[in-house]
Design a protein around this motif. Sequence first.
Motif, PDB file in Angstrom:
ATOM      1  N   VAL A  52       0.872  -1.174   0.000  1.00 26.61           N
ATOM      2  CA  VAL A  52       0.000   0.000   0.000  1.00 26.61           C
ATOM      3  C   VAL A  52       0.905   1.218   0.000  1.00 26.61           C
ATOM      4  CG1 VAL A  52      -1.801   1.267   1.234  1.00 26.61           C
ATOM      5  CG2 VAL A  52      -1.785  -1.243   1.278  1.00 26.61           C
ATOM      6  N   LYS A  53       0.872   1.980  -1.079  1.00 31.67           N
ATOM      7  CA  LYS A  53       1.731   3.155  -1.179  1.00 31.67           C
ATOM      8  C   LYS A  53       1.558   4.057   0.042  1.00 31.67           C
ATOM      9  CE  LYS A  53       3.827   2.534  -5.062  1.00 31.67           C
ATOM     10  NZ  LYS A  53       5.240   2.304  -5.086  1.00 31.67           N
ATOM     11  N   GLY A  54       2.675   4.422   0.631  1.00 29.63           N
ATOM     12  CA  GLY A  54       2.671   5.304   1.791  1.00 29.63           C
ATOM     13  C   GLY A  54       2.563   4.593   3.122  1.00 29.63           C
ATOM     14  N   ASN A  55       2.164   3.329   3.126  1.00 27.95           N
ATOM     15  CA  ASN A  55       1.980   2.571   4.369  1.00 27.95           C
ATOM     16  C   ASN A  55       3.247   1.775   4.665  1.00 27.95           C
ATOM     17  OD1 ASN A  55       0.321  -0.336   5.430  1.00 27.95           O
ATOM     18  ND2 ASN A  55       0.455   1.517   6.643  1.00 27.95           N
ATOM     19  N   ILE A  56       4.261   2.456   5.169  1.00 32.18           N
ATOM     20  CA  ILE A  56       5.580   1.876   5.344  1.00 32.18           C
ATOM     21  C   ILE A  56       5.670   0.991   6.577  1.00 32.18           C
ATOM     22  CG2 ILE A  56       8.028   2.409   5.711  1.00 32.18           C
ATOM     23  CD1 ILE A  56       5.838   4.928   4.053  1.00 32.18           C
ATOM     24  N   ASP A  57       4.901   1.284   7.609  1.00 30.15           N
ATOM     25  CA  ASP A  57       5.009   0.501   8.839  1.00 30.15           C
ATOM     26  C   ASP A  57       4.098  -0.723   8.859  1.00 30.15           C
ATOM     27  OD1 ASP A  57       2.560   1.726   9.231  1.00 30.15           O
ATOM     28  OD2 ASP A  57       3.123   2.735  11.092  1.00 30.15           O
ATOM     29  N   GLY A  58       3.293  -0.912   7.801  1.00 28.00           N
ATOM     30  CA  GLY A  58       2.464  -2.103   7.702  1.00 28.00           C
ATOM     31  C   GLY A  58       1.227  -2.088   8.574  1.00 28.00           C
ATOM     32  N   THR A  59       0.878  -0.941   9.115  1.00 31.95           N
ATOM     33  CA  THR A  59      -0.371  -0.847   9.861  1.00 31.95           C
ATOM     34  C   THR A  59      -1.506  -0.643   8.868  1.00 31.95           C
ATOM     35  OG1 THR A  59      -0.179   1.546  10.140  1.00 31.95           O
ATOM     36  CG2 THR A  59       0.772   0.141  11.886  1.00 31.95           C
ATOM     37  N   ASP A  60      -2.698  -0.448   9.376  1.00 36.77           N
ATOM     38  CA  ASP A  60      -3.839  -0.333   8.485  1.00 36.77           C
ATOM     39  C   ASP A  60      -4.076   1.071   7.940  1.00 36.77           C
ATOM     40  OD1 ASP A  60      -4.537   0.678  10.929  1.00 36.77           O
ATOM     41  OD2 ASP A  60      -6.398  -0.442  11.116  1.00 36.77           O
ATOM     42  N   ILE A  61      -3.304   2.052   8.374  1.00 39.50           N
ATOM     43  CA  ILE A  61      -3.493   3.415   7.865  1.00 39.50           C
ATOM     44  C   ILE A  61      -2.147   4.098   7.636  1.00 39.50           C
ATOM     45  CG2 ILE A  61      -5.752   3.783   8.951  1.00 39.50           C
ATOM     46  CD1 ILE A  61      -4.253   5.406  11.125  1.00 39.50           C
ATOM     47  N   VAL A  62      -2.167   5.119   6.787  1.00 45.15           N
ATOM     48  CA  VAL A  62      -0.985   5.964   6.602  1.00 45.15           C
ATOM     49  C   VAL A  62      -1.053   7.030   7.689  1.00 45.15           C
ATOM     50  CG1 VAL A  62       0.199   7.555   5.061  1.00 45.15           C
ATOM     51  CG2 VAL A  62      -0.940   5.533   4.123  1.00 45.15           C
ATOM     52  N   ASN A  63       0.011   7.095   8.492  1.00 48.06           N
ATOM     53  CA  ASN A  63       0.011   8.048   9.587  1.00 48.06           C
ATOM     54  C   ASN A  63       1.393   8.688   9.740  1.00 48.06           C
ATOM     55  OD1 ASN A  63       1.590   6.126  10.956  1.00 48.06           O
ATOM     56  ND2 ASN A  63      -0.204   5.200  11.914  1.00 48.06           N
ATOM     57  N   SER A  64       1.586   9.421  10.822  1.00 42.73           N
ATOM     58  CA  SER A  64       2.849  10.136  11.024  1.00 42.73           C
ATOM     59  C   SER A  64       4.041   9.187  11.110  1.00 42.73           C
ATOM     60  CB  SER A  64       2.771  11.003  12.277  1.00 42.73           C
ATOM     61  OG  SER A  64       2.522  10.205  13.419  1.00 42.73           O
ATOM     62  N   THR A  65       3.841   7.991  11.607  1.00 39.11           N
ATOM     63  CA  THR A  65       4.927   7.014  11.677  1.00 39.11           C
ATOM     64  C   THR A  65       5.478   6.718  10.293  1.00 39.11           C
ATOM     65  OG1 THR A  65       3.929   6.016  13.626  1.00 39.11           O
ATOM     66  CG2 THR A  65       5.568   4.704  12.469  1.00 39.11           C
ATOM     67  N   ASP A  66       4.584   6.651   9.307  1.00 44.14           N
ATOM     68  CA  ASP A  66       5.012   6.359   7.946  1.00 44.14           C
ATOM     69  C   ASP A  66       5.894   7.471   7.383  1.00 44.14           C
ATOM     70  OD1 ASP A  66       3.548   3.838   7.543  1.00 44.14           O
ATOM     71  OD2 ASP A  66       1.786   5.108   7.766  1.00 44.14           O
ATOM     72  N   TYR A  67       5.485   8.717   7.537  1.00 40.44           N
ATOM     73  CA  TYR A  67       6.339   9.754   6.953  1.00 40.44           C
ATOM     74  C   TYR A  67       7.618   9.957   7.747  1.00 40.44           C
ATOM     75  CZ  TYR A  67       4.241  13.686   9.702  1.00 40.44           C
ATOM     76  OH  TYR A  67       3.810  14.544  10.668  1.00 40.44           O
ATOM     77  N   ILE A  68       7.603   9.648   9.030  1.00 39.79           N
ATOM     78  CA  ILE A  68       8.854   9.703   9.800  1.00 39.79           C
ATOM     79  C   ILE A  68       9.812   8.614   9.311  1.00 39.79           C
ATOM     80  CG2 ILE A  68       9.853   9.294  12.088  1.00 39.79           C
ATOM     81  CD1 ILE A  68       7.352  10.780  13.211  1.00 39.79           C
ATOM     82  N   GLN A  69       9.282   7.423   9.003  1.00 40.91           N
ATOM     83  CA  GLN A  69      10.145   6.352   8.498  1.00 40.91           C
ATOM     84  C   GLN A  69      10.732   6.709   7.134  1.00 40.91           C
ATOM     85  OE1 GLN A  69       7.797   2.688   8.955  1.00 40.91           O
ATOM     86  NE2 GLN A  69       9.197   2.176  10.610  1.00 40.91           N
ATOM     87  N   ILE A  70       9.945   7.339   6.275  1.00 37.24           N
ATOM     88  CA  ILE A  70      10.483   7.767   4.973  1.00 37.24           C
ATOM     89  C   ILE A  70      11.582   8.802   5.181  1.00 37.24           C
ATOM     90  CG2 ILE A  70      10.001   9.081   2.867  1.00 37.24           C
ATOM     91  CD1 ILE A  70       7.355   7.718   2.672  1.00 37.24           C
ATOM     92  N   LYS A  71      11.359   9.744   6.081  1.00 41.98           N
ATOM     93  CA  LYS A  71      12.364  10.763   6.332  1.00 41.98           C
ATOM     94  C   LYS A  71      13.662  10.117   6.838  1.00 41.98           C
ATOM     95  CE  LYS A  71      13.171  15.103   8.752  1.00 41.98           C
ATOM     96  NZ  LYS A  71      12.602  16.117   9.648  1.00 41.98           N
ATOM     97  N   LYS A  72      13.537   9.150   7.753  1.00 37.77           N
ATOM     98  CA  LYS A  72      14.728   8.462   8.275  1.00 37.77           C
ATOM     99  C   LYS A  72      15.445   7.690   7.172  1.00 37.77           C
ATOM    100  CE  LYS A  72      13.348   7.998  13.101  1.00 37.77           C
ATOM    101  NZ  LYS A  72      12.998   7.037  14.172  1.00 37.77           N
ATOM    102  N   MET A  73      14.674   7.084   6.275  1.00 34.62           N
ATOM    103  CA  MET A  73      15.275   6.367   5.151  1.00 34.62           C
ATOM    104  C   MET A  73      15.995   7.351   4.240  1.00 34.62           C
ATOM    105  SD  MET A  73      15.722   3.534   3.488  1.00 34.62           S
ATOM    106  CE  MET A  73      16.141   3.028   1.844  1.00 34.62           C
ATOM    107  N   PHE A  74      15.351   8.465   3.943  1.00 30.61           N
ATOM    108  CA  PHE A  74      15.923   9.515   3.103  1.00 30.61           C
ATOM    109  C   PHE A  74      17.211  10.055   3.715  1.00 30.61           C
ATOM    110  CE2 PHE A  74      15.833  14.178   2.047  1.00 30.61           C
ATOM    111  CZ  PHE A  74      16.272  14.043   0.747  1.00 30.61           C
ATOM    112  N   LEU A  75      17.242  10.193   5.038  1.00 26.87           N
ATOM    113  CA  LEU A  75      18.425  10.704   5.734  1.00 26.87           C
ATOM    114  C   LEU A  75      19.479   9.624   5.970  1.00 26.87           C
ATOM    115  CD1 LEU A  75      16.658  13.007   8.345  1.00 26.87           C
ATOM    116  CD2 LEU A  75      17.887  13.716   6.273  1.00 26.87           C
TER     117      LEU A  75
END
Length: 116
Positions: A52-75
């Motif tokens: 599911v695009k944007g759902n990086i943590d594998g939970t049922d919704i896209v939330n702040s955890t997902d964009y924090i994980q993308i930022k950490k990956m980017f950094l």
Amino acid sequence: KTTAEAIISSLSAYGINVTITDKDGNAMSNNAVVGTGCKVTDQNGNTYTVIVKGNIDGTDIVNSTDYIQIKKMFLGTIGLENEYFAAADTDNTGKINSTDYLQVKKYFLGQIDLYV
């Protein structure tokens, strides 16, 4: 926000019977929302991993955890692999970059729809 029952029903209409498990391999209830990492297994034993695009943590919704994980990956402070990397790569470039981060953040804030 697709439920396990919605996927089962949709595929059943084509004569395909499936079971769905969560990212940890546990059977999902019919009303559970399917997220990245869930597995769909058909009657022939073929297993497909949900992304599911944007759902990086594998939970049922896209939330702040997902964009924090993308930022950490980017950094470069965390690494993402397989389906989680694919979910983070919202612009399908094969890289995690600021565009992916901004798209997930804007989706979370209700400013864009990742799924149009």
